[in-house]
Write a protein that holds these residues in place. Structure first.
Motif, PDB file in Angstrom:
ATOM      1  N   UNK A 210      11.508  21.052  45.245  1.00 52.83           N
ATOM      2  CA  UNK A 210      10.854  21.290  43.959  1.00 52.83           C
ATOM      3  C   UNK A 210      11.841  21.107  42.805  1.00 52.83           C
ATOM      4  N   UNK A 211      12.998  21.717  42.935  1.00 51.92           N
ATOM      5  CA  UNK A 211      13.989  21.621  41.857  1.00 51.92           C
ATOM      6  C   UNK A 211      14.423  20.183  41.607  1.00 51.92           C
ATOM      7  N   UNK A 212      14.421  19.365  42.650  1.00 53.07           N
ATOM      8  CA  UNK A 212      14.839  17.967  42.510  1.00 53.07           C
ATOM      9  C   UNK A 212      13.682  17.008  42.222  1.00 53.07           C
ATOM     10  N   UNK A 213      12.488  17.560  42.020  1.00 55.23           N
ATOM     11  CA  UNK A 213      11.340  16.716  41.675  1.00 55.23           C
ATOM     12  C   UNK A 213      10.908  15.782  42.782  1.00 55.23           C
ATOM     13  N   UNK A 214      11.070  16.197  44.049  1.00 54.30           N
ATOM     14  CA  UNK A 214      10.789  15.314  45.177  1.00 54.30           C
ATOM     15  C   UNK A 214       9.384  15.457  45.750  1.00 54.30           C
ATOM     16  N   UNK A 215       8.687  16.522  45.418  1.00 50.50           N
ATOM     17  CA  UNK A 215       7.351  16.685  45.984  1.00 50.50           C
ATOM     18  C   UNK A 215       6.379  15.713  45.323  1.00 50.50           C
ATOM     19  N   UNK A 216       5.665  14.956  46.162  1.00 49.12           N
ATOM     20  CA  UNK A 216       4.643  14.038  45.668  1.00 49.12           C
ATOM     21  C   UNK A 216       3.241  14.512  46.033  1.00 49.12           C
ATOM     22  N   UNK A 217       3.117  15.786  46.366  1.00 49.41           N
ATOM     23  CA  UNK A 217       1.797  16.338  46.636  1.00 49.41           C
ATOM     24  C   UNK A 217       0.968  16.327  45.358  1.00 49.41           C
ATOM     25  N   UNK A 218      -0.343  16.204  45.523  1.00 45.14           N
ATOM     26  CA  UNK A 218      -1.240  16.308  44.376  1.00 45.14           C
ATOM     27  C   UNK A 218      -2.268  17.402  44.661  1.00 45.14           C
ATOM     28  N   UNK A 219      -3.265  17.520  43.792  1.00 45.86           N
ATOM     29  CA  UNK A 219      -4.210  18.622  43.976  1.00 45.86           C
ATOM     30  C   UNK A 219      -5.052  18.438  45.238  1.00 45.86           C
ATOM     31  N   UNK A 220      -5.186  17.228  45.703  1.00 45.85           N
ATOM     32  CA  UNK A 220      -5.927  16.987  46.930  1.00 45.85           C
ATOM     33  C   UNK A 220      -5.116  17.239  48.196  1.00 45.85           C
ATOM     34  N   UNK A 221      -3.824  17.524  48.040  1.00 41.88           N
ATOM     35  CA  UNK A 221      -2.970  17.804  49.195  1.00 41.88           C
ATOM     36  C   UNK A 221      -3.056  19.287  49.508  1.00 41.88           C
ATOM     37  N   UNK A 222      -3.797  19.622  50.551  1.00 43.25           N
ATOM     38  CA  UNK A 222      -4.023  21.028  50.892  1.00 43.25           C
ATOM     39  C   UNK A 222      -3.142  21.416  52.072  1.00 43.25           C
ATOM     40  N   UNK A 223      -1.912  21.821  51.783  1.00 43.96           N
ATOM     41  CA  UNK A 223      -1.012  22.261  52.846  1.00 43.96           C
ATOM     42  C   UNK A 223      -1.574  23.474  53.583  1.00 43.96           C
ATOM     43  N   UNK A 224      -2.376  24.267  52.880  1.00 44.65           N
ATOM     44  CA  UNK A 224      -2.925  25.492  53.463  1.00 44.65           C
ATOM     45  C   UNK A 224      -3.740  25.194  54.717  1.00 44.65           C
ATOM     46  N   UNK A 225      -4.426  24.056  54.752  1.00 50.01           N
ATOM     47  CA  UNK A 225      -5.319  23.729  55.860  1.00 50.01           C
ATOM     48  C   UNK A 225      -4.623  22.961  56.971  1.00 50.01           C
TER      49      UNK A 225
END
Length: 354
Positions: A210-225
């Motif tokens: 997160x600090x390095x700006x590497x996450x490319x998840x978007x709102x449709x990326x549901x890690x919870x599921x």
């Protein structure tokens, strides 16, 4: 539970830029002693508060052994290996002399030796996951990861350890369950890493990633599921049930870890905690893999949750993901609710033991 994902130590020989928790890093001297000591003090109490029957029932009604996934950090570095990892393996064997859970462990693999492999297998390790097959780990990018795989395959062959091939074409949602599969006779190993088609290609919006700006998840990326997300964590004894444990015993409904822990297994039994929290609407939503519904009982609509999930990441990009909304739901109300419930449980527990 089907599985327990237990981070045994924060100590690691690496400080990867994509890591999901900034506490995973090299420690030296007194700092290393303190980090190892945290795990040493907590693990006997954690083991005591895990279920006596380490089993779950699959969709066909068959009883299966629980898998305990032991991870770091890096469990094989000097100090951690002798003071924490091996004693924990011995303690697990003593805790469940019959009905032993399956033991899986995760490692970067680059410091694994023939001696370590022999010692782990002798202590009951069933599965070894080499979790660094990606371009983020220094030295593993490009050809480096394939050289590592070749060296480790040769080592595993010398010890009769069977490979489970996840395959680069498999979707992230189905790769990690294969980590739990049992090979035919003896220990197994597998490779995975943070690649687009192998585990968490988008990277979790956590830690240094997160600090390095590497996450490319978007709102449709549901890690919870996804597997090791929150889905099913309350379904004690059934398929998909898993909680994540930190070195001090704090537990979470997912590997990503919510903004606050559910409880602490150094203080309470896992079964008691999950039974008490089963009625919380926000946790029921996580259990369904539907984080958008976390605040419905409090009047927070799905549209409200989506708005809560928007932010600017540290690199300055507009970012939106349900994990951000979940964090804010915890900060706004759920963390306080969990703290109140924990206090009430501990008060009842102390009253019973006085």
């Amino acid at each position: 539970m089907q599985s327990l994902y237990w981070v045994v130590t924060w100590a690691c020989h690496r400080k990867c830029r994509h890591c999901y928790d900034e506490r995973f890093r090299p420690y030296t001297r007194a700092d290393l002693d303190a980090v190892i000591g945290e795990g040493e003090r907590a693990y006997p109490r954690i083991l005591a508060n895990l279920p006596d029957a380490m089993t779950w029932v699959d969709e066909a009604g068959r009883t299966r052994p629980t898998t305990i996934v032991l991870a770091g950090g890096e469990l094989l570095i000097d100090g951690v290996r002798e003071r924490l990892f091996y004693p924990l393996l011995d303690a697990i064997a003593a805790r469940w002399p019959q009905g032993r859970p399956r033991i899986a462990m995760q490692t970067t693999g680059d410091i694994l030796s023939d001696t370590m492999l022999t010692e782990m297998i002798a202590r009951g390790v069933d599965a070894i996951a080499i979790a660094s097959i990606d371009d983020y780990h220094v030295g593993h990018s490009g050809q480096g990861k394939f050289d590592l795989m070749a060296r480790l395959r040769a080592m595993m062959a010398r010890h009769g350890v069977t490979e489970i091939d996840l395959g680069l074409s498999k979707a992230p949602a189905v790769t990690k369950p294969a980590l739990r599969a049992r090979g035919q006779g003896g220990a197994t190993f597998t490779f995975f890493g943070a690649q687009p088609d192998l585990w968490i290609g988008e990277l979790w919006p956590r830690g240094r990633a997160w600090q390095n700006g590497l996450s490319n998840a978007d709102y449709g990326t549901n890690f919870c599921a996804r597997w090791s997300g929150g889905k099913g964590f309350l379904d004690f004894g059934r398929a998909g049930s898993e909680v994540a444990i930190e070195p001090d015993g704090s537990i979470y409904p997912c590997c990503l870890k919510t903004k606050a822990p559910l409880a602490n297994l150094a203080e309470e039994r896992l079964e008691d905690v999950l039974e008490d929290l089963r009625a919380e609407p926000a946790l029921q939503a996580i259990n369904r893999g539907d984080p958008e519904a976390m605040g419905l009982a409090e009047g927070v609509s799905r549209a409200d949750f989506a708005a809560m999930s928007e932010t600017i990441d540290p690199s300055g990009r507009a970012f939106s993901n349900p994990c951000i909304g979940c964090d804010r739901q915890f900060a706004d109300s759920l963390a306080a609710t969990l703290a109140e419930r924990r206090l009430a449980r501990l008060q009842r527990l102390y009253a019973l033991t006085d």
